[in-house]
Write a protein that holds these residues in place. Structure first.
Motif, short mmCIF file in Angstrom:
data_model
loop_
_atom_site.label_atom_id
_atom_site.label_comp_id
_atom_site.label_asym_id
_atom_site.label_seq_id
_atom_site.Cartn_x
_atom_site.Cartn_y
_atom_site.Cartn_z
N LYS A 55 1.76 2.75 13.00
CA LYS A 55 0.86 1.72 13.52
C LYS A 55 -0.59 1.99 13.07
CE LYS A 55 -0.27 -0.48 17.86
NZ LYS A 55 -0.33 -0.30 19.29
N GLU A 56 -0.96 3.28 13.11
CA GLU A 56 -2.33 3.65 12.74
C GLU A 56 -2.56 3.43 11.24
OE1 GLU A 56 -3.98 4.59 15.60
OE2 GLU A 56 -5.67 4.11 14.31
N ILE A 57 -1.58 3.85 10.42
CA ILE A 57 -1.70 3.66 8.96
C ILE A 57 -1.85 2.18 8.65
CG2 ILE A 57 -0.46 3.83 6.75
CD1 ILE A 57 0.89 6.41 7.85
N PHE A 115 4.02 7.37 1.99
CA PHE A 115 4.39 6.13 2.66
C PHE A 115 4.22 4.97 1.70
CE2 PHE A 115 -0.12 6.67 4.00
CZ PHE A 115 -0.67 5.50 3.51
N ASP A 116 4.95 3.92 1.94
CA ASP A 116 4.93 2.72 1.10
C ASP A 116 5.18 1.54 2.03
OD1 ASP A 116 5.30 0.72 -0.74
OD2 ASP A 116 7.07 1.59 -1.70
N LEU A 117 4.16 0.73 2.26
CA LEU A 117 4.25 -0.36 3.25
C LEU A 117 3.81 -1.69 2.66
CD1 LEU A 117 2.08 1.28 6.10
CD2 LEU A 117 4.52 1.54 5.85
N PHE A 120 9.19 2.87 2.63
CA PHE A 120 9.53 4.30 2.70
C PHE A 120 8.43 5.01 3.46
CE2 PHE A 120 9.26 8.71 1.23
CZ PHE A 120 10.56 9.13 1.50
N ILE A 121 8.82 5.97 4.26
CA ILE A 121 7.83 6.85 4.89
C ILE A 121 8.46 8.23 5.02
CG2 ILE A 121 8.45 6.21 7.29
CD1 ILE A 121 5.28 6.32 7.79
N MET A 122 7.68 9.26 4.70
CA MET A 122 8.19 10.62 4.80
C MET A 122 8.67 10.90 6.22
SD MET A 122 8.19 12.85 2.28
CE MET A 122 7.76 14.48 2.83
N PRO A 123 9.81 11.55 6.37
CA PRO A 123 10.31 11.82 7.72
C PRO A 123 9.26 12.45 8.64
CG PRO A 123 11.93 12.46 6.08
CD PRO A 123 10.70 12.06 5.33
N ASP A 124 8.40 13.32 8.09
CA ASP A 124 7.37 13.96 8.91
C ASP A 124 6.36 12.96 9.49
OD1 ASP A 124 8.54 16.35 8.21
OD2 ASP A 124 7.17 16.71 6.54
N ILE A 140 0.86 -1.19 0.00
CA ILE A 140 0.00 0.00 0.00
C ILE A 140 0.90 1.23 0.00
CG2 ILE A 140 -1.87 1.20 1.21
CD1 ILE A 140 -2.94 -1.47 1.40
N ALA A 141 0.65 2.13 -0.94
CA ALA A 141 1.46 3.36 -0.99
C ALA A 141 0.57 4.56 -1.22
CB ALA A 141 2.50 3.25 -2.10
N LEU A 142 0.87 5.64 -0.53
CA LEU A 142 0.18 6.91 -0.76
C LEU A 142 1.19 7.88 -1.35
CD1 LEU A 142 -2.43 8.64 -0.42
CD2 LEU A 142 -1.54 9.36 1.79
N VAL A 143 0.81 8.44 -2.51
CA VAL A 143 1.69 9.35 -3.24
C VAL A 143 1.01 10.70 -3.34
CG1 VAL A 143 2.78 9.74 -5.49
CG2 VAL A 143 2.61 7.42 -4.60
N SER A 144 1.72 11.78 -3.04
CA SER A 144 1.11 13.10 -3.13
C SER A 144 0.86 13.46 -4.60
CB SER A 144 2.02 14.16 -2.49
OG SER A 144 3.07 14.48 -3.38
N ASP A 145 0.03 14.47 -4.84
CA ASP A 145 -0.25 14.88 -6.22
C ASP A 145 1.03 15.19 -6.97
OD1 ASP A 145 -2.95 14.56 -6.24
OD2 ASP A 145 -3.35 16.56 -5.45
N PHE A 146 1.99 15.71 -6.27
CA PHE A 146 3.23 16.13 -6.91
C PHE A 146 4.18 14.95 -7.18
CE2 PHE A 146 7.14 18.79 -7.07
CZ PHE A 146 6.73 19.54 -8.16
N GLY A 147 3.76 13.74 -6.75
CA GLY A 147 4.55 12.56 -7.05
C GLY A 147 5.42 12.08 -5.90
#
Lengths: 207, 207
Positions: free
Chosen positions: B113-115, B88-90, B101-105, B77-84
């Motif tokens: 855990k929630e995601i 996160f990628d799990l 990968f997960i954005m440092p923020d 499962i990955a969420l990509v922002s509009d800008f590409g």
């Protein structure tokens, strides 16, 4: 044996033509000089296609839009398909319009947007890159040149592994931008129908 | 007096630890034949591309959610922002998750855990051998698997209520299911200010 060698070279020819090699110092100097002409560019209007490549899916996620740049500090990045979404970089602020809903861009988006918008503006105008922030290398290939930027700062390294700016050989304008992430996944922006120094209406940078 | 206090505390502890969630209008639970539930995302040949609108902690994030079954019970499962930018990628399995990968923020234990919890519930197939009983009026069947309640409409899972202790944690609602494919999914978190709306992009999905 000779036949095999000829066959081998014929097969390899397309790859050899596409291969990128490091420019010599003289070539770098000539390339930088050719980019100086870009300083005459005041505005750029172009269509773009964005391809998001991820290792676990076969086809990239594709979106299209329009990009407008006006020197010195205006940039409008709008998506038209598969969704309508507009980001404007104006007077040091990033604003977004999501199908009529106006707001400030979130942090995760803005970091990359700010970086890329600055790089696009610099690339279009042939400006030098901040060598404190990036390790810069110059490559040549059949049909164009590439500038590769590898972040030096720890903060940027966390979300960008490498940025490639591909310039077309005919007009030395940026034709493609590739942002590679630390995971190896990447986003490719292909610029099409580029028009320079056309008059841009103010509404382009409004909501 | 001390004996009374100990007895009271012990009784309170027993009451709290034995407390379970009470599904609205349910009067009890019955054994049922083993039922396979939530099979929307078990086909490894499919890749789902959803337009995602996320509101989390008063921040709006729009982008693309990619869902790919690596095996019947393992999903990327990955969420990509509009800008590409990959946010996160799990890889999510029934009992573990791997962060590619997960954005440092976003890289905080409780967020990861929630995601994983939300998207595990959304994508994971399950088997249930218990169902709720309702008194009086007609009610859609509700199956129970561990701490999740699966409400079925037209033999398809319509919503999943994930609980913890006596409370609902979040709800996954499949808005429009067509030929076994959820065209829209909504996640409403009852404990945290998180809402997710997903709209299937048929053209970019591999179905």
């Amino acid at each position: 044996m000779i036949r095999k060698l000829i066959y081998f070279f014929c097969c390899m020819l397309p790859y050899l033509a596409l291969a990128q090699v490091q420019m010599s110092p003289a070539e770098v100097s000539a390339f930088k000089k050719s980019l100086q002409k870009a300083k005459e560019i005041k505005t750029l209007e172009t269509d773009f296609v964005q391809y998001k490549h991820m290792s676990f899916i076969k086809k990239p996620v594709e979106s299209t839009g329009k990009l407008y740049v006006q020197h010195p500090d205006r940039l409008s990045w709008s998506y038209t398909s598969p969704f309508a979404y507009k980001m404007v970089f104006k007077a040091g602020k990033v604003l977004i319009n999501d199908q009529g809903k106006r707001q400030s861009i979130d942090v995760s988006n803005s970091k990359q947007f700010e970086k890329i918008s600055h790089l696009v503006s610099s690339a279009i105008r042939g400006e030098e890159y901040n060598e404190k922030e990036f390790a810069v290398s110059y490559l040549k290939e059949a049909g164009g040149s590439t500038i590769k930027l590898v972040p030096k700062t720890t903060d940027t390294k966390r979300y960008i592994k490498e940025i490639s700016l591909l310039f077309s050989g005919s007009d030395n304008l940026v034709r493609e931008i590739i942002l590679r992430e630390p995971s190896g996944d990447y986003t490719r922006f292909v610029l099409k129908n580029r028009k320079i120094n056309t008059k841009l209406h103010d509404s382009v940078f409004n909501f | 007096m001390i004996r009374f206090l100990i007895f009271s505390l012990y009784s309170s502890f027993l009451l709290v630890s034995c407390a379970v969630y009470r599904y609205p209008e349910a009067v009890g639970m019955r054994e049922s034949e083993m039922k396979e539930l939530n099979t929307y995302y078990i086909d490894t040949t499919k890749a789902f591309v959803y337009r995602a609108k996320v509101n989390a902690f008063k921040q709006d994030v729009n982008g693309t959610l990619l869902v790919k079954a690596l095996a019947a019970d393992e999903h990327r499962i990955a969420l990509v922002s509009d800008f590409g930018q990959t946010l996160f990628d799990l890889t999510i399995s029934p009992d573990k998750d791997v962060v590619h990968f997960i954005m440092p923020d976003l890289d905080k234990k409780f967020i990861r855990k929630e995601i994983a919890g939300i998207f595990r519930t959304m994508t994971q197939r399950t088997f249930a051998s218990s169902a709720l009983m309702f008194s009086g009026k007609q009610h859609y069947p509700v199956y129970v698997s561990n701490d999740s309640y699966y409400l079925l409409k037209q033999r398809e899972v319509d919503r999943i209520t994930k609980t913890k202790g006596t409370k609902e944690r979040f709800t996954v609602i499949y808005n429009d299911v067509n030929s076994g494919i959820p065209l829209g999914v909504t996640v409403e978190h009852q404990q945290l200010p998180i809402t997710i709306h997903l709209f299937l992009d048929r053209n970019q999905s591999t179905l």
